[in-house]
Design a protein around this motif. Sequence first.
Motif, short mmCIF file in Angstrom:
data_model
loop_
_atom_site.label_atom_id
_atom_site.label_comp_id
_atom_site.label_asym_id
_atom_site.label_seq_id
_atom_site.Cartn_x
_atom_site.Cartn_y
_atom_site.Cartn_z
N ILE A 105 40.59 52.12 38.31
CA ILE A 105 40.82 51.12 39.12
C ILE A 105 42.12 51.88 40.47
O ILE A 105 42.88 52.57 39.22
N ASP A 106 42.26 51.48 41.17
CA ASP A 106 42.85 51.80 42.63
C ASP A 106 44.32 51.49 42.23
O ASP A 106 43.69 49.70 42.25
N TRP A 107 45.50 51.40 41.80
CA TRP A 107 46.99 51.26 42.02
C TRP A 107 47.97 50.79 42.85
O TRP A 107 48.38 51.72 43.54
N VAL A 108 47.51 49.75 43.85
CA VAL A 108 48.40 50.28 45.01
C VAL A 108 49.45 49.35 44.95
O VAL A 108 49.31 47.92 45.38
N ASP A 109 50.79 50.46 45.26
CA ASP A 109 51.86 49.28 45.57
C ASP A 109 52.75 48.86 47.15
O ASP A 109 52.23 49.72 47.85
N ALA A 145 40.05 38.88 37.34
CA ALA A 145 39.53 40.79 37.86
C ALA A 145 39.80 41.91 38.03
O ALA A 145 39.26 42.64 37.35
N MET A 146 41.33 41.64 37.59
CA MET A 146 41.40 42.79 37.09
C MET A 146 41.36 42.68 35.50
O MET A 146 40.98 43.72 35.23
N TRP A 147 41.23 41.80 34.58
CA TRP A 147 41.13 41.92 33.55
C TRP A 147 39.54 42.34 33.07
O TRP A 147 39.55 42.98 32.58
N ALA A 169 38.37 38.43 30.04
CA ALA A 169 37.94 37.76 31.42
C ALA A 169 37.26 36.51 31.71
O ALA A 169 36.68 35.60 32.01
N ARG A 170 35.84 36.92 30.68
CA ARG A 170 34.87 36.05 30.54
C ARG A 170 35.73 34.77 30.17
O ARG A 170 34.98 34.01 30.20
N PHE A 171 35.99 34.89 29.03
CA PHE A 171 36.90 34.22 28.72
C PHE A 171 37.58 32.38 29.93
O PHE A 171 37.57 31.26 29.19
N LEU A 172 37.83 33.03 29.44
CA LEU A 172 39.03 32.33 30.85
C LEU A 172 38.78 32.66 32.28
O LEU A 172 39.03 31.57 33.30
N ASP A 173 37.44 32.73 32.60
CA ASP A 173 37.09 32.97 34.41
C ASP A 173 36.15 31.44 33.95
O ASP A 173 34.83 31.10 34.37
N ASN A 174 37.05 30.14 33.93
CA ASN A 174 36.45 28.64 34.42
C ASN A 174 37.27 28.42 34.98
O ASN A 174 38.33 28.54 35.09
N ARG A 175 36.87 27.38 35.53
CA ARG A 175 38.20 26.43 36.74
C ARG A 175 39.18 26.09 35.47
O ARG A 175 40.40 25.63 35.88
N PRO A 176 38.68 25.36 33.97
CA PRO A 176 40.13 24.48 34.00
C PRO A 176 41.46 25.72 33.83
O PRO A 176 42.33 25.44 34.07
N ALA A 177 40.42 26.58 32.91
CA ALA A 177 41.60 27.71 32.28
C ALA A 177 42.50 28.47 33.43
O ALA A 177 43.24 28.80 34.01
#
Length: 116
Positions: free
Chosen positions: A33-37, A74-76, A86-94
């Motif tokens: 990952i590119d970490w951009v400050d 997206a980061m997770w 991320a797969r578990f939380l990638d839904n509209r309600p969550a």
Amino acid sequence: MSRAATRVYFDGDCPICRREIGWYRTWRGADRIDWVDLTRDEIAPGLDRCAMMERFTVERGDGSQASGAAGFIAMWRALPASAWAARFLDNRPATWLLDRAYTGFLAIRRLWRPAT
């Protein structure tokens, strides 16, 4: 700055943001990952630094951006240890619920980190 599949933009002058990103950077896969400050690093022309300072922003490998809770998801997704979350939380309600919690954090954050 190298081209990674995921680019994470963060406020390096925010003590909590800096600490949290520092923690994520120790995770397996974080080297991809590119970490951009945003307070110190250059960003591509056309990106809105001020808007990105206001809300956590992630750029995916396809060039699309996600901010707030969607940015965290997206980061997770890019980190092997949290890809399941991320797969578990990638839904509209969550995402809606997480974004409300993140918006609450931003209100508190303003107490020690005024908008730039």
